[in-house]
Scaffold this motif. Structure first.
Motif, PDB file in Angstrom:
ATOM      1  N   TYR A   1      -6.294  -5.188   2.633  1.00  9.75           N
ATOM      2  CA  TYR A   1      -5.765  -4.488   3.811  1.00  9.75           C
ATOM      3  C   TYR A   1      -6.865  -3.630   4.420  1.00  9.75           C
ATOM      4  O   TYR A   1      -7.803  -3.212   3.746  1.00  9.75           O
TER       5      TYR A   1
ATOM      6  N   MET B   1      -7.637   4.019   8.730  1.00 15.35           N
ATOM      7  CA  MET B   1      -7.128   5.135   7.923  1.00 15.35           C
ATOM      8  C   MET B   1      -8.222   6.124   7.530  1.00 15.35           C
ATOM      9  O   MET B   1      -7.936   7.176   6.989  1.00 15.35           O
TER      10      MET B   1
ATOM     11  N   PHE C   1      -8.001   9.674   8.704  1.00 12.96           N
ATOM     12  CA  PHE C   1      -6.786  10.234   8.096  1.00 12.96           C
ATOM     13  C   PHE C   1      -7.061  10.658   6.649  1.00 12.96           C
ATOM     14  O   PHE C   1      -6.725  11.774   6.243  1.00 12.96           O
TER      15      PHE C   1
ATOM     16  N   ARG D   1       3.093   7.118  21.341  1.00 14.82           N
ATOM     17  CA  ARG D   1       3.817   7.224  20.072  1.00 14.82           C
ATOM     18  C   ARG D   1       2.830   7.622  18.981  1.00 14.82           C
ATOM     19  O   ARG D   1       1.752   7.027  18.869  1.00 14.82           O
TER      20      ARG D   1
ATOM     21  N   THR E   1       0.815  -1.220   0.000  1.00 13.96           N
ATOM     22  CA  THR E   1       0.000   0.000   0.000  1.00 13.96           C
ATOM     23  C   THR E   1       0.847   1.268   0.000  1.00 13.96           C
ATOM     24  O   THR E   1       0.569   2.199  -0.738  1.00 13.96           O
ATOM     25  N   TRP E   2       1.895   1.329   0.823  1.00 14.24           N
ATOM     26  CA  TRP E   2       2.645   2.586   0.974  1.00 14.24           C
ATOM     27  C   TRP E   2       3.831   2.683   0.036  1.00 14.24           C
ATOM     28  O   TRP E   2       4.171   3.758  -0.422  1.00 14.24           O
TER      29      TRP E   2
ATOM     30  N   ASP F   1       6.300  10.561  15.409  1.00 14.50           N
ATOM     31  CA  ASP F   1       7.496   9.786  15.744  1.00 14.50           C
ATOM     32  C   ASP F   1       7.997   8.909  14.605  1.00 14.50           C
ATOM     33  O   ASP F   1       9.099   8.402  14.671  1.00 14.50           O
ATOM     34  N   THR F   2       7.185   8.651  13.609  1.00 18.70           N
ATOM     35  CA  THR F   2       7.636   7.795  12.512  1.00 18.70           C
ATOM     36  C   THR F   2       7.880   8.669  11.271  1.00 18.70           C
ATOM     37  O   THR F   2       7.544   9.851  11.261  1.00 18.70           O
ATOM     38  N   THR F   3       8.457   8.059  10.251  1.00 13.81           N
ATOM     39  CA  THR F   3       8.715   8.828   9.029  1.00 13.81           C
ATOM     40  C   THR F   3       7.922   8.237   7.875  1.00 13.81           C
ATOM     41  O   THR F   3       7.471   7.099   7.931  1.00 13.81           O
ATOM     42  N   ILE F   4       7.769   9.034   6.840  1.00 13.30           N
ATOM     43  CA  ILE F   4       7.045   8.582   5.654  1.00 13.30           C
ATOM     44  C   ILE F   4       7.984   8.705   4.459  1.00 13.30           C
ATOM     45  O   ILE F   4       8.775   9.650   4.374  1.00 13.30           O
TER      46      ILE F   4
ATOM     47  N   TYR G   1       8.379  -1.592   8.921  1.00 10.89           N
ATOM     48  CA  TYR G   1       8.310  -0.327   8.190  1.00 10.89           C
ATOM     49  C   TYR G   1       9.555   0.526   8.451  1.00 10.89           C
ATOM     50  O   TYR G   1       9.895   0.781   9.610  1.00 10.89           O
ATOM     51  N   LEU G   2      10.212   0.970   7.378  1.00  7.01           N
ATOM     52  CA  LEU G   2      11.468   1.713   7.532  1.00  7.01           C
ATOM     53  C   LEU G   2      11.269   2.994   8.332  1.00  7.01           C
ATOM     54  O   LEU G   2      12.141   3.423   9.061  1.00  7.01           O
ATOM     55  N   GLY G   3      10.097   3.616   8.170  1.00  7.22           N
ATOM     56  CA  GLY G   3       9.825   4.876   8.851  1.00  7.22           C
ATOM     57  C   GLY G   3       9.685   4.744  10.357  1.00  7.22           C
ATOM     58  O   GLY G   3       9.688   5.733  11.079  1.00  7.22           O
ATOM     59  N   ASP G   4       9.565   3.513  10.847  1.00 10.51           N
ATOM     60  CA  ASP G   4       9.443   3.277  12.286  1.00 10.51           C
ATOM     61  C   ASP G   4      10.790   3.183  12.981  1.00 10.51           C
ATOM     62  O   ASP G   4      10.858   3.099  14.188  1.00 10.51           O
ATOM     63  N   ARG G   5      11.873   3.122  12.198  1.00 12.84           N
ATOM     64  CA  ARG G   5      13.165   2.794  12.795  1.00 12.84           C
ATOM     65  C   ARG G   5      14.133   3.959  12.699  1.00 12.84           C
ATOM     66  O   ARG G   5      14.043   4.779  11.804  1.00 12.84           O
TER      67      ARG G   5
ATOM     68  N   PRO H   1       2.326   7.683   8.332  1.00 10.60           N
ATOM     69  CA  PRO H   1       0.914   7.300   8.194  1.00 10.60           C
ATOM     70  C   PRO H   1       0.436   6.421   9.358  1.00 10.60           C
ATOM     71  O   PRO H   1       1.247   5.787  10.009  1.00 10.60           O
ATOM     72  N   PRO H   2      -0.897   6.402   9.607  1.00  8.46           N
ATOM     73  CA  PRO H   2      -1.428   5.681  10.759  1.00  8.46           C
ATOM     74  C   PRO H   2      -1.175   4.181  10.675  1.00  8.46           C
ATOM     75  O   PRO H   2      -1.218   3.594   9.602  1.00  8.46           O
ATOM     76  N   LYS H   3      -0.901   3.576  11.822  1.00  6.23           N
ATOM     77  CA  LYS H   3      -0.660   2.124  11.881  1.00  6.23           C
ATOM     78  C   LYS H   3      -1.881   1.438  12.476  1.00  6.23           C
ATOM     79  O   LYS H   3      -2.540   1.986  13.360  1.00  6.23           O
TER      80      LYS H   3
END
Lengths: 381, 177
Positions: free
Chosen positions: B36, B41, B44, B63, A126-127, B121-124, A243-247, B67-69
């Motif tokens: 999925y 989402m 969002f 945290r 999806t992402w 806290d996370t990246t996109i 997910y790479l963005g979580d690390r 994007p939303p988990k």
């Protein structure tokens, strides 16, 4: 932990396009390991393999490898991860007390399938996948940039790792011939084709064809087979989020935790001084530095200053590491085999002097998402 | 090495002769239908349509993910608190990919970046504005979101990120380098 010994091993010479059928190569590795230990088919009680359905081009791929892998009329199972994880499964089976000899084999032949397409299907549908921009290589680009900028490490420092490993690989007769570069220089590495800035072609561990096999036995049985088994004294494994963005890509938390678990089991307090050889499974040159820091061999950001050559303070990847040939699924198992060779004094041409304790790691996933670390001792050296 | 005798069953395998044939085959992974969840989402995506950004916060560990988990891996619960995020962001890390255009054979440079939205806290993983020169990019570079012309309530509403002025004190040091 009860002692489990490594009593035999065999690795097929790596090749970028091997003149082998898939099953012949597995047979050579497994038969080679059994011959190396001087055993027979009937001694095998359990077989664990590490391959991947996609890499083999068929589903439940281990049902075709029963005969060549030694699993005929024996207990058999498969791990769809690295060979080092298959060894963990085999180790647990031995520790259950039900088995006397475990065969672990792992490997694949990327010359038969589009390896990078397979890795693209590892990304999130999806992402990430719609743009087709995130692959295993561009993820390595993210990781290298994050590490360089956090600690002020230059591309030259990372190229030095490539030079060291490719020169070491030139001494290892089983390494990938294309990766054996005795005359490589820093500028060769920095000026090779750019893959995902700042990662260049030579900083990436090239996938190649290869299979390796290894034998495990419980203590009393191992001593019957050989005078100098190598003992597994510690093992640790851990997993980062997918997910790479979580690390935080500039460090590797799963390797830190795997290292802590393995060191606790082996009672290692000061890894930098106690460990003589480290065989780390690095998919990119910079991962060797990140792992060395995660495992306490160097301070954070200082791994590039380590003297990690064969004659150095601590030898890291004297066999050339994954940069000397990276057969998917087999890389971690080959690292363990190389650590065993160092402990037994059988690493012809790249032997480190006076090795008492060695570590070997395996990884799987993007930016080394999942890591496993073994502490090995013994070998009579 | 071994106490027992070594067998010589491997000899025939060392002979050099053509041993393999290849048979072409394909595996239709493309035909897979991925299912999925969109339930987590929906708010969002609704907010995206209004030109606003929200992150999903875990009510146990606080945290914020963007994007939303679906599930917080740390606590193994479903995060359920929506928090507003700013339109500004910073680069966490970036790389440049090289794609070959099948039609022309030309190699296209395509830079991609992990962006940390302020307040989360996370990246996109996303793209930067085409006018940014990537030799000038750095980790920590401040950015602002560039919305698409017509908002549809999907992730493509975030067209790319524009660069904004960096007012941090160490900029002078960086320019000296």
């Amino acid at each position: 932990m009860e002692k489990v010994g490594i009593v035999g091993y065999y690795q097929v010479k790596l090749a970028s396009d091997a003149n082998y059928g898939r099953y012949e190569m597995i047979f050579e590795a497994v038969r080679g390991a059994i011959d190396h230990a001087g055993l027979k088919k009937k001694d095998i009680t359990t077989v664990i393999s590490a391959t991947n359905d996609y890499y083999d081009g068929r589903t439940i791929s281990n049902c075709f490898t029963v005969e060549v892998g030694g699993g005929y009329m024996a207990d058999e199972s498969k791990v769809e991860m690295d060979g080092a994880h298959a060894m963990l499964y085999g180790l647990m089976r031995i520790l259950s007390g039900n088995h006397k000899l475990a065969v672990i084999w792992a490997g694949s032949m990327p010359s038969c399938f589009p390896y990078h397409s397979a890795r693209l299907y590892e990304t999130d549908p999806t992402w990430e996948r719609p743009s087709a921009l995130v692959t295993d290589i561009s993820a390595g680009g993210f990781q290298m940039r994050a590490y360089m900028e956090k600690y002020g490490v230059s591309a030259e420092d990372i190229a030095k790792v490539v030079v060291k490993n490719k020169k070491n690989a030139a001494k290892n007769s089983l390494a990938l011939p294309e990766a054996q570069m005795a005359d490589i220089t820093l500028s060769d590495v920095l000026n090779s084709e750019i893959f995902a800035d700042p990662v260049t072609e030579l900083m990436y561990a090239q996938p190649c064809d290869g299979v390796a096999a290894l034998l495990l036995a419980p203590e009393h049985h191992a001593l019957k087979i050989t005078d100098k088994p190598v003992w597994i004294t510690g093992v640790g494994w851990n997993q980062d989020p997918y997910y790479l963005g979580d690390r935080d890509l500039s460090r590797n938390k799963s390797m830190e935790l795997a290292g802590k678990m393995a060191y606790d089991a082996a009672s290692i307090k000061d890894p930098a001084n106690e460990i003589d050889v480290a065989e780390l499974s690095e998919a990119f040159a910079h991962e060797e530095l990140i792992f060395a820091e995660a495992l306490g061999l160097a301070e954070a950001g200082k791994a590039s200053t380590l003297n990690s050559g064969i004659d150095g303070d601590i030898a890291i990847n004297p066999s050339g590491g994954a940069l000397g040939g990276n057969p998917p699924c087999a890389t971690g198992l080959i690292r363990i085999i190389e650590a065993v060779k160092q402990l037994q004094g059988e690493a012809n041409g790249y032997q480190v002097k006076n090795v008492k304790k060695a570590i070997a790691s395996g990884q799987i996933g993007m930016c080394a998402q999942n890591n496993i670390l073994y502490v090995l001792e013994g070998g009579g050296n | 090495m071994s106490k027992m005798t070594r067998r010589k069953s491997m000899e025939y395998i060392k002979k050099e002769y053509a041993r393999t044939r290849t048979m072409p085959a394909s595996w239709y992974l493309n035909s897979y239908k991925y299912k999925y969840n969109v339930t987590h989402m929906k708010p969002f995506l609704d907010k995206l349509k209004e030109g606003k950004l929200v992150g999903l916060q875990c009510s146990n560990c606080n945290r914020v993910s963007f994007p939303p988990k679906l599930v917080c891996g740390n606590c193994l619960i479903k995060p359920d608190r929506w928090v507003d995020l700013r339109e500004t962001a910073t680069i966490a890390t970036y790389t440049i990919t090289y794609l070959k255009d099948e039609a022309t054979g030309k190699i296209i440079e395509k830079p991609i970046a992990c962006i940390r939205q302020d307040g989360c806290d996370t990246t996109i993983i996303t793209e930067l504005a085409p006018e940014i020169n990537y030799e000038d990019a750095y980790v920590g570079m401040p950015l602002k979101i560039h919305w698409a012309d017509n908002l549809e309530g999907s992730l493509s509403d975030i067209k790319y990120y524009d660069v904004i002025d960096d007012k941090s004190k160490d900029m002078a040091l960086r320019e000296k380098k």
